[in-house]
Design a protein around this motif. Structure first.
Motif, PDB file in Angstrom:
ATOM      1  N   ASP A  19     -16.818 -75.212   6.893  1.00 14.54           N
ATOM      2  CA  ASP A  19     -15.352 -74.853   5.848  1.00 14.54           C
ATOM      3  C   ASP A  19     -14.776 -75.985   5.119  1.00 14.54           C
ATOM      4  OD1 ASP A  19     -16.391 -72.353   6.215  1.00 14.54           O
ATOM      5  OD2 ASP A  19     -14.394 -72.923   7.909  1.00 14.54           O
ATOM      6  N   GLN A  20     -14.676 -77.491   5.195  1.00 18.79           N
ATOM      7  CA  GLN A  20     -13.143 -78.183   5.535  1.00 18.79           C
ATOM      8  C   GLN A  20     -13.434 -79.567   4.646  1.00 18.79           C
ATOM      9  OE1 GLN A  20      -9.969 -78.696   7.786  1.00 18.79           O
ATOM     10  NE2 GLN A  20     -10.064 -76.434   9.083  1.00 18.79           N
ATOM     11  N   LEU A  21     -12.842 -80.105   3.728  1.00 20.64           N
ATOM     12  CA  LEU A  21     -13.179 -81.235   3.093  1.00 20.64           C
ATOM     13  C   LEU A  21     -11.556 -82.029   3.444  1.00 20.64           C
ATOM     14  CD1 LEU A  21     -14.881 -81.237  -0.399  1.00 20.64           C
ATOM     15  CD2 LEU A  21     -15.635 -82.097   1.997  1.00 20.64           C
ATOM     16  N   LEU A  50     -26.318 -81.568   5.818  1.00 21.08           N
ATOM     17  CA  LEU A  50     -25.244 -80.157   6.247  1.00 21.08           C
ATOM     18  C   LEU A  50     -23.830 -80.938   5.052  1.00 21.08           C
ATOM     19  CD1 LEU A  50     -22.590 -80.096   7.992  1.00 21.08           C
ATOM     20  CD2 LEU A  50     -22.363 -82.183   8.068  1.00 21.08           C
ATOM     21  N   GLY A  51     -23.574 -79.519   4.371  1.00 18.13           N
ATOM     22  CA  GLY A  51     -22.785 -79.733   3.527  1.00 18.13           C
ATOM     23  C   GLY A  51     -21.184 -79.153   3.924  1.00 18.13           C
ATOM     24  N   SER A  52     -20.185 -78.988   3.089  1.00 18.39           N
ATOM     25  CA  SER A  52     -19.169 -78.057   2.837  1.00 18.39           C
ATOM     26  C   SER A  52     -19.312 -76.788   1.703  1.00 18.39           C
ATOM     27  CB  SER A  52     -18.030 -78.670   2.720  1.00 18.39           C
ATOM     28  OG  SER A  52     -17.844 -78.858   0.561  1.00 18.39           O
ATOM     29  N   THR A  53     -18.613 -75.228   2.401  1.00 23.70           N
ATOM     30  CA  THR A  53     -17.815 -75.121   1.803  1.00 23.70           C
ATOM     31  C   THR A  53     -17.985 -75.350   0.478  1.00 23.70           C
ATOM     32  OG1 THR A  53     -17.677 -73.590   3.556  1.00 23.70           O
ATOM     33  CG2 THR A  53     -17.144 -72.132   1.090  1.00 23.70           C
ATOM     34  N   ARG A  83     -10.233 -87.542   0.766  1.00 23.30           N
ATOM     35  CA  ARG A  83     -10.862 -88.546   0.655  1.00 23.30           C
ATOM     36  C   ARG A  83     -12.180 -87.924   0.273  1.00 23.30           C
ATOM     37  NH1 ARG A  83      -8.898 -93.088   0.322  1.00 23.30           N
ATOM     38  NH2 ARG A  83     -11.136 -94.339   0.385  1.00 23.30           N
ATOM     39  N   GLY A  84     -12.261 -86.663   0.609  1.00 23.96           N
ATOM     40  CA  GLY A  84     -13.980 -85.435   0.548  1.00 23.96           C
ATOM     41  C   GLY A  84     -14.860 -85.705   1.377  1.00 23.96           C
ATOM     42  N   TYR A  85     -14.215 -86.148   2.346  1.00 23.67           N
ATOM     43  CA  TYR A  85     -15.357 -86.359   3.435  1.00 23.67           C
ATOM     44  C   TYR A  85     -14.824 -84.540   4.601  1.00 23.67           C
ATOM     45  CZ  TYR A  85     -16.048 -91.120   3.037  1.00 23.67           C
ATOM     46  OH  TYR A  85     -16.334 -92.284   2.323  1.00 23.67           O
ATOM     47  N   ILE A  86     -16.773 -84.271   4.439  1.00 23.10           N
ATOM     48  CA  ILE A  86     -16.495 -83.080   5.632  1.00 23.10           C
ATOM     49  C   ILE A  86     -15.946 -82.537   6.896  1.00 23.10           C
ATOM     50  CG2 ILE A  86     -18.730 -81.299   6.471  1.00 23.10           C
ATOM     51  CD1 ILE A  86     -19.924 -82.366   4.363  1.00 23.10           C
ATOM     52  N   ILE A  87     -15.286 -82.206   6.698  1.00 26.24           N
ATOM     53  CA  ILE A  87     -15.114 -82.059   8.124  1.00 26.24           C
ATOM     54  C   ILE A  87     -14.997 -80.863   9.329  1.00 26.24           C
ATOM     55  CG2 ILE A  87     -12.390 -82.366   9.763  1.00 26.24           C
ATOM     56  CD1 ILE A  87     -12.801 -84.368   8.067  1.00 26.24           C
ATOM     57  N   PRO A  88     -14.940 -81.018  10.252  1.00 29.16           N
ATOM     58  CA  PRO A  88     -15.760 -81.665  11.308  1.00 29.16           C
ATOM     59  C   PRO A  88     -16.725 -82.463  10.493  1.00 29.16           C
ATOM     60  CG  PRO A  88     -16.990 -79.921  12.470  1.00 29.16           C
ATOM     61  CD  PRO A  88     -15.921 -79.472  11.682  1.00 29.16           C
TER      62      PRO A  88
END
Length: 218
Positions: free
Chosen positions: A193-195, A167-170, A198-203
């Motif tokens: 799409d989001q962080l 799993l990654g973020s854009t 604190r740099g954690y992936i959302i959701p």
């Protein structure tokens, strides 16, 4: 960078990703680890389709057969500790690979949102001319992956680089795309799409290391 993003593809892998995200199912740490491992197996199979091949003559009980098989030059490197189940999934398929391990963590100074990447342990064979599979389940900011790669270059320059993530973020994808060689391949099961600050992936799915192996002390 050549990006292989399976976010929009319909496959059984989506069931494993759904269970990794599910706040109830992910509490079962053994199932969480196994689902990470399963994703690693699927991504390994996809990755294997483009690796260099060689011809081997196989002797059967009734004759011989010429077979096309992957060149045995793979080194799997995981980032401790969250990378261990993904490493195992990749190793299940590349079972003749050499193995490397690097410990890296985020150091939040005074518990602020900003952090530095600390790399404090490495065990690896020579990487010179090898095919490096750099595996970490979470590609959040991309900075850990880049820091680990920089340290690994002390052990030689790989011929080919493949990043394998669950799993990654854009933002993380864009960061590694900018900081890795242009011929690097990224194999990733899903991208959000989001962080957060604190740099954690959302959701996202939460802290993969804690979910796999238990909560750590700060």
């Amino acid at each position: 960078m050549i990006i292989h993003d399976f976010t929009t593809q319909s496959s059984l892998m989506n069931q494993f990703i759904a269970e990794l995200r599910d706040v109830t199912i992910q509490k079962d740490s053994m199932r969480f680890r196994r689902n990470i491992e399963r994703v690693g197996e699927i991504l390994s199979y996809e990755c294997s389709k483009i690796l260099a091949n060689t011809i081997e003559i196989v002797e059967t009980p009734l004759g011989t057969k010429e077979m096309t098989v992957p060149v045995k030059d793979v080194v799997i490197c995981s980032i401790l500790r969250a990378g261990l189940p993904l490493h195992q999934g990749v190793l299940n398929y590349f079972d003749t690979a050499e193995n490397a391990f690097v410990s890296a963590y985020r150091d939040h100074i005074d518990d602020q949102d900003e952090f530095e990447i600390v790399v404090n342990y490495m065990a690896t064979p020579s990487l010179e001319g090898k095919t490096l599979l750099l595996v970490d389940p979470m590609l959040a900011t991309g900075r850990t992956m880049k820091s680990v790669y920089d340290v690994l270059l002390q052990q030689g320059t790989p011929k080919n680089i493949h990043i394998v993530s669950v799993l990654g973020s854009t933002q993380g994808v864009e960061y590694v795309q900018e900081h890795f060689p242009a011929n690097t391949h990224l194999w990733i099961a899903a991208v959000d799409d989001q962080l957060n600050s604190r740099g954690y992936i959302i959701p996202g799915l939460g802290d993969a290391g804690d979910l796999a192996y238990g909560t750590k002390r700060s």
